[in-house]
Design a protein around this motif. Structure first.
Motif, PDB file in Angstrom:
ATOM      1  N   UNK A   1       0.841  -1.207   0.000  1.00 44.16           N
ATOM      2  CA  UNK A   1       0.000   0.000   0.000  1.00 44.16           C
ATOM      3  C   UNK A   1       0.868   1.246   0.000  1.00 44.16           C
ATOM      4  N   UNK A   2       1.871   1.250   0.902  1.00 47.13           N
ATOM      5  CA  UNK A   2       2.809   2.382   0.929  1.00 47.13           C
ATOM      6  C   UNK A   2       4.058   2.032   1.728  1.00 47.13           C
ATOM      7  N   UNK A   3       5.127   2.763   1.446  1.00 48.57           N
ATOM      8  CA  UNK A   3       6.362   2.682   2.211  1.00 48.57           C
ATOM      9  C   UNK A   3       6.376   3.843   3.208  1.00 48.57           C
ATOM     10  N   UNK A   4       6.879   3.592   4.414  1.00 49.20           N
ATOM     11  CA  UNK A   4       6.930   4.634   5.440  1.00 49.20           C
ATOM     12  C   UNK A   4       8.368   5.089   5.667  1.00 49.20           C
ATOM     13  N   UNK A   5       8.522   6.324   6.093  1.00 49.54           N
ATOM     14  CA  UNK A   5       9.858   6.899   6.281  1.00 49.54           C
ATOM     15  C   UNK A   5      10.607   6.282   7.460  1.00 49.54           C
ATOM     16  N   UNK A   6       9.901   5.535   8.337  1.00 49.38           N
ATOM     17  CA  UNK A   6      10.581   4.874   9.458  1.00 49.38           C
ATOM     18  C   UNK A   6      11.107   3.493   9.089  1.00 49.38           C
ATOM     19  N   UNK A   7      10.993   3.121   7.803  1.00 46.78           N
ATOM     20  CA  UNK A   7      11.505   1.835   7.336  1.00 46.78           C
ATOM     21  C   UNK A   7      10.468   0.739   7.279  1.00 46.78           C
TER      22      UNK A   7
END
Length: 462
Positions: A272-278
């Motif tokens: 769905x999406x990648x997050x900036x926290x990994x």
């Protein structure tokens, strides 16, 4: 350009340029020479094998003029008997150092292509280290010749041996440059700012890589390469997430328990999406925290930068307009071998090549512009937004390949493939869905088909 008009007793002998000398290009070269055409193949690499060449480690591959997607341990996902060309069976040869397994390793396939080229004397007609930079249409001065044989072509190519650019005229061009060269990477929300490492399976060579050892690894795409590479990486990674939109076995979509030898592979829905926290969020809103690496096993882009865009265009991997995924609607003397995927490739290459070669010699008729346009329009009507098939799947065949092969054989005026090929292919698929980790070495449920194949092979003389 040299053209001899066909009569009732004389076949036309055309000058034919073939772009590429992998399995598709070699098949085209064999068919052209067999029909008496003056054919040459132009191969950007410096050796035979096409996709089946292995470049070694990633650093070596990056220096290659034509890097391939081969990784060290790759084995075929089809039994060798069904893989081979009809006129040159791919049976276990027993030669010293050969790989006798039915699902053999990559090097055995490369050796098979080498034997094919040697048996039919093909390599002397291959220009290696030769990059085709442009193909320019040359409408014939005679309207009658143009109507009968379509246009001629100026092929511009550059030799890496002397850095010289050459221009030559040909009656026909066969595009057989493969479609495993330019990685396709879909866009996902947040991917650009995600702190983990991103790579494509094209770069993968071995699992014992510092990028994977002890890491959390996400693979996107679960076709043959995704399934196989995920199991290899799981041998050294702490956790592997295998994400896909669809699965080869629909039951796998329901899987929540770890699979693989170490039970550390987890099937997940599409990202769905990648997050900036990994972390990575999937479409079912589950989260994989602290992922280190993402490997895109998402296929490749069709690319023909040397072709005139007003004749053939590529939109989301849909190559158009073509008749039967093979013949240019706008100029039937330009053809393509090997566009379809999710197929048994070599036998299909062989049929397409035979059709083109026999068409260029006048043994079978070249389709009219009207026939070509009608066939291309019928395919287009099935694709989004008119139909239900995504445009990127325009050339994906699966089980439909066998009716297609029969159609091409009919157009070529040659015998259709024996039915054991379709049955063996389907048996392999069933075995793979039932035993995804061991299908290559489990007992295949195709004893009758294997016996039919061996009886056919015994009748072949070359």
């Amino acid at each position: 350009t040299t053209t001899t008009t066909t009569t009732t007793t004389t076949r036309r002998r055309a000058r034919v340029a073939i772009v590429g000398a992998g399995a598709a290009g070699l098949s085209a070269l064999r068919a052209m020479r067999r029909q008496g055409h003056d054919a040459r193949a132009f191969e950007v690499a410096d050796s035979l094998g096409g996709t089946w060449r292995y470049d070694g480690d990633e650093a070596t591959a990056l220096k290659s003029k034509a890097p391939t997607p081969m990784y060290a341990s790759l084995r075929t996902n089809l039994p060798r008997e069904v893989m081979g060309f009809r006129e040159f069976p791919f049976d276990a040869t027993g030669e010293r150092g050969g790989d006798m397994r039915r699902f053999c390793g990559r090097e055995e396939v490369r050796r098979y292509l080498q034997r094919y080229a040697e048996t039919f004397g093909l390599e002397r007609f291959v220009e290696y280290d030769a990059r085709v930079t442009s193909v320019v249409r040359a409408v014939r001065e005679s309207a009658e010749e143009e109507a009968r044989w379509s246009s001629a072509w100026e092929v511009v190519w550059k030799s890496g041996k002397d850095d010289e650019t050459r221009r030559e005229m040909f009656d026909a061009v066969v595009v057989a440059n493969g479609h495993y060269n330019e990685p396709r990477v879909p866009e996902f929300d947040g991917a650009q700012t995600w702190p983990g490492e991103r790579m494509h399976s094209h770069e993968y060579r071995i699992p014992n890589d510092t990028r994977f050892v002890g890491k959390k690894v996400l693979l996107i795409g679960a076709m043959a390469s995704g399934e196989d590479i995920s199991r290899e990486i799981a041998e050294v990674a702490s956790t592997v997430y295998l994400s896909a939109r669809t699965w080869q076995n629909p039951e796998w979509a329901k899987s929540t328990e770890g699979i693989g030898a170490r039970g550390n592979i987890f099937r997940k829905p599409n990202v769905k999406r990648f997050e900036s926290d990994g972390s990575v969020v999937f479409e079912d809103d589950t989260v994989a925290a602290d992922c280190d690496v993402c490997v895109f096993c998402t296929g490749y882009k069709y690319r023909f930068e040397f072709l005139p865009q007003d004749l053939v265009s590529v939109e989301d991997n849909y190559v158009a307009p073509l008749y039967e995924h093979c013949i240019s609607v706008n100029a039937p003397s330009m053809s393509f071998v090997g566009l379809p995927w999710k197929v048994v490739p070599f036998p299909m290459f062989e049929l397409q090549s035979e059709w083109i070669a026999r068409m260029l010699s006048g043994v079978v008729p070249m389709p009219t512009r009207e026939e070509c346009a009608r066939g291309a329009a019928e395919l287009d009507a099935k694709l989004e937004p008119h139909g239900e098939i995504p445009r990127r799947h325009a050339h994906m065949f699966g089980d439909a390949q066998f009716a297609y092969n029969d159609r091409i054989a009919s157009l070529a005026g040659v015998e259709v493939h024996a039915s054991w090929r379709a049955r063996m292919y389907k048996a392999t698929g069933q075995n793979k869905r039932a035993h995804p980790e061991k299908y290559r070495d489990a007992n295949m449920p195709d004893a009758a088909e294997l016996e039919e194949a061996r009886r056919e092979f015994e009748t072949i003389v070359y």
